[in-house]
Every structure is written in structure tokens, then in C-alpha cells.
Write an enzyme that holds these catalytic residues in place. Structure first.
Site, PDB file in Angstrom:
ATOM      1  N   SER A 146       0.861  -1.183   0.000  1.00  0.00           N
ATOM      2  CA  SER A 146       0.000   0.000   0.000  1.00  0.00           C
ATOM      3  C   SER A 146       0.891   1.225   0.000  1.00  0.00           C
ATOM      4  O   SER A 146       2.089   1.150   0.324  1.00  0.00           O
ATOM      5  CB  SER A 146      -0.876   0.002   1.254  1.00  0.00           C
ATOM      6  OG  SER A 146      -1.428   1.272   1.517  1.00  0.00           O
ATOM      7  N   TYR A 159      -2.394  -1.623  10.590  1.00  0.00           N
ATOM      8  CA  TYR A 159      -2.449  -1.722   9.134  1.00  0.00           C
ATOM      9  C   TYR A 159      -1.131  -1.273   8.507  1.00  0.00           C
ATOM     10  O   TYR A 159      -0.587  -1.948   7.619  1.00  0.00           O
ATOM     11  CB  TYR A 159      -3.599  -0.876   8.596  1.00  0.00           C
ATOM     12  CG  TYR A 159      -3.710  -0.890   7.090  1.00  0.00           C
ATOM     13  CD1 TYR A 159      -4.406  -1.900   6.441  1.00  0.00           C
ATOM     14  CD2 TYR A 159      -3.103   0.086   6.315  1.00  0.00           C
ATOM     15  CE1 TYR A 159      -4.503  -1.928   5.057  1.00  0.00           C
ATOM     16  CE2 TYR A 159      -3.189   0.070   4.933  1.00  0.00           C
ATOM     17  CZ  TYR A 159      -3.882  -0.941   4.305  1.00  0.00           C
ATOM     18  OH  TYR A 159      -3.959  -0.968   2.934  1.00  0.00           O
TER      19      TYR A 159
END
Length: 291
Positions: A146, A159
């Protein structure tokens, strides 16, 4: 060569294919002429996507699969090679989010993020890569990191940690494939999406009001900030087209929004080069979004 030349006619296995960028990748793989194996813990979602692809003249198989379970992922590989064929593209995409201060994060929520986002990628590599190597045919592995994999973000630590880990795993895997002499046909690539529409923020974990002193408002506020960003995020099908073309051109870092993600990479590299500690911006909120 373009993406259709490389991937058309092959088999793609996509985890987390039931929604968001995973569904976009599956739809575009079908448009390129691939047979798609749709894996997701949400069996109803991938069954619906299978029906959509088959109705459009494509070939698709759906399998309910929890990537936290190594035996389930091994069974996914076994069934794919037995019933569908050798895999040309494995996309380890399944992922979840978590909001809130790290010290407020329930242990179960931490484990959920790590088990899905990190261990799920490991299980996918371990189940599929030996078969890809043995087939001695060109094959690709995409692991979903990401923009958060090159950033530091408050109130999303589990995350962000997981996506840094996936990026490191993928970089190390590339070196190991080279060291073992398989890089003539095994292509390892890291995917770093920027803001792409999905339901990851709605489904994200938070903190419980039952935990003494837990700041529920901070977690909810960060979720709201990410949902606001989602409104202007990239369409998953558009993101998929960009990623497939970049992969076909041989890049290692595949970026849905190159300018946005490169900017985050540059900022991260400069912070490390100058030994500059992380700094809060905009009252601690992060102004990008993950897949």
C-alpha cells in the site's frame, strides 16, 4: 508486449476477490482473457462475481478461503492446479484495516490484521510458489502492500505495520527467487495502491468502549477521515488496468497512482536519509488512503 500478450489465456488466482481492488483485478484479468480463481472469506461475494464473469463469457471459479488458515490456502492451490490449470498470476490481495490508538487496540484485532495482511501473503507464497517453480513456465506473484507501506500514519498503526511488512517480504522474496536461480521465469512484484475505492474502511476494526480509557472518538474520527477520502478514490477497474500494464512492462513496484505514491516514497526516503523523526500533519490525520 502489453498485458494481454503476457497474461491472456493464463490462470489468475486472486485472494480478497470479493470486493474493492480485488474484484477490480478479477474483472480486468477476465477482460484480458484470463481464467480467474476468485478466493475470499465472503463466499457469497465471490459466487456473485463468478456468475457475472461467466455471464460475460469468461471462465471463473469461486472458492471460500480464509487466508489466515495455511491448510485452506494449500487446498486452494491444490484445487486450482488440479481443476483449472497452472497459475500464471497469483495476487495476494486479501487485507483488512484497523483504527484507533495502538494501546487501545484489542489483541484480537491486532492478530486479525497481522494474520490476514501478512501471514495470508506468506501462506499464498508458500502454497503456490513451489508449484510455479516446478512448472518452469513464466509466472507472476503480486503481493499487495500500500502507499501505507512507505508511510507513517497515526491511528492506523496495525495496518501500516502490516503493509511495511508485506513490502519487505516481497523485496526479500524477489532476492530469494534470484538467489535460487528461478528469476528467469518467476516474476515477483510489489503492488502499492494509493486511494482506490473499496469497503476496507467500513469493515475496519476499531476500539471497544468496554476497554477502560479507550478513545473511541479518535478511532471513529480516523475512520470518518478515510471515508471522506474514499469519495474521490480511484475506480478499482481503472486501478487494475494500470497495474496490469505496469507489470507487463517489468516494473517491480506497481503503483496505481504513480505520482501520489512516488511522492510518499520520496518523503519516506528523505526522512530516513536525514534521520528526521515522524512528524504530525493536519492534527495527525493522513491525507491519503489505502486499498
Amino acid at each position: 508486449m502489453n498485458a494481454r500478450d503476457i497474461f491472456g489465456g493464463g490462470v489468475a488466482v486472486i485472494t480478497g476477490a470479493g470486493a474493492g481492488i480485488g474484484a477490480g483485478l478479477a474483472r480486468h484479468a477476465h477482460r484480458l482473457g484470463m481464467s480467474v480463481v476468485l478466493a475470499d472469506i465472503d463466499g457469497a461475494a465471490v459466487a456473485a462475481l463468478r456468475d457475472e464473469i461467466v455471464a460475460d463469457g469468461g471462465a471463473a471459479v469461486d472458492l471460500a478461503c480464509d487466508v489466515r488458515d495455511p491448510e485452506a490456502v494449500a487446498a486452494l492451490a491444490e484445487r486450482t492446479y488440479r481443476d483449472v490449470g497452472p497459475v500464471r498470476l497469483l495476487i495476494n490481495n486479501a487485507g483488512v484495516e484497523q483504527f484507533g490508538y495502538l494501546w487501545d487496540t484489542p489483541v484480537a484485532n491486532w492478530n486479525r490484521v497481522m494474520d490476514i495482511n501478512v501471514s495470508g501473503v506468506f501462506h499464498g507464497v508458500r502454497a503456490f510458489l513451489p508449484r510455479m517453480i516446478a512448472a518452469e513456465a513464466a509466472a507472476w506473484i503480486w503481493n499487495l502492500s500500500s502507499i501505507g507501506g512507505v508511510a507513517t500514519v497515526p491511528l492506523q498503526a496495525p495496518y501500516i505495520v502490516s503493509k511495511h511488512a508485506v513490502l519487505a517480504l516481497t523485496e526479500c522474496l524477489r532476492l530469494e527467487v534470484q538467489l535460487a536461480g528461478h528469476d528467469d521465469h518467476i516474476h515477483v512484484q510489489a503492488v502499492l495502491p494509493g486511494a482506490v475505492k473499496s469497503n476496507i474502511f467500513e469493515a475496519a476494526g476499531g476500539v471497544s468502549a468496554d476497554l477502560a480509557g479507550a478513545d473511541v472518538d479518535a478511532a471513529d474520527s480516523q475512520r470518518d477521515a478515510m471515508l471522506a477520502i474514499k469519495a474521490g478514490a480511484m475506480d478499482p477497474l481503472d486501478a487494475a488496468e494500470v497495474l496490469f500494464e505496469q507489470s507487463a512492462h517489468g516494473g517491480f513496484y506497481l503503483l496505481t497512482q504513480p505520482e501520489q505514491v512516488r511522492s510518499a516514497m520520496t518523503e519516506r526516503a528523505e526522512s530516513l536519509r536525514t534521520l528526521t523523526p515522524p512528524q504530525l500533519r493536519n492534527k495527525g490525520r493522513f491525507e491519503s488512503a489505502e486499498h
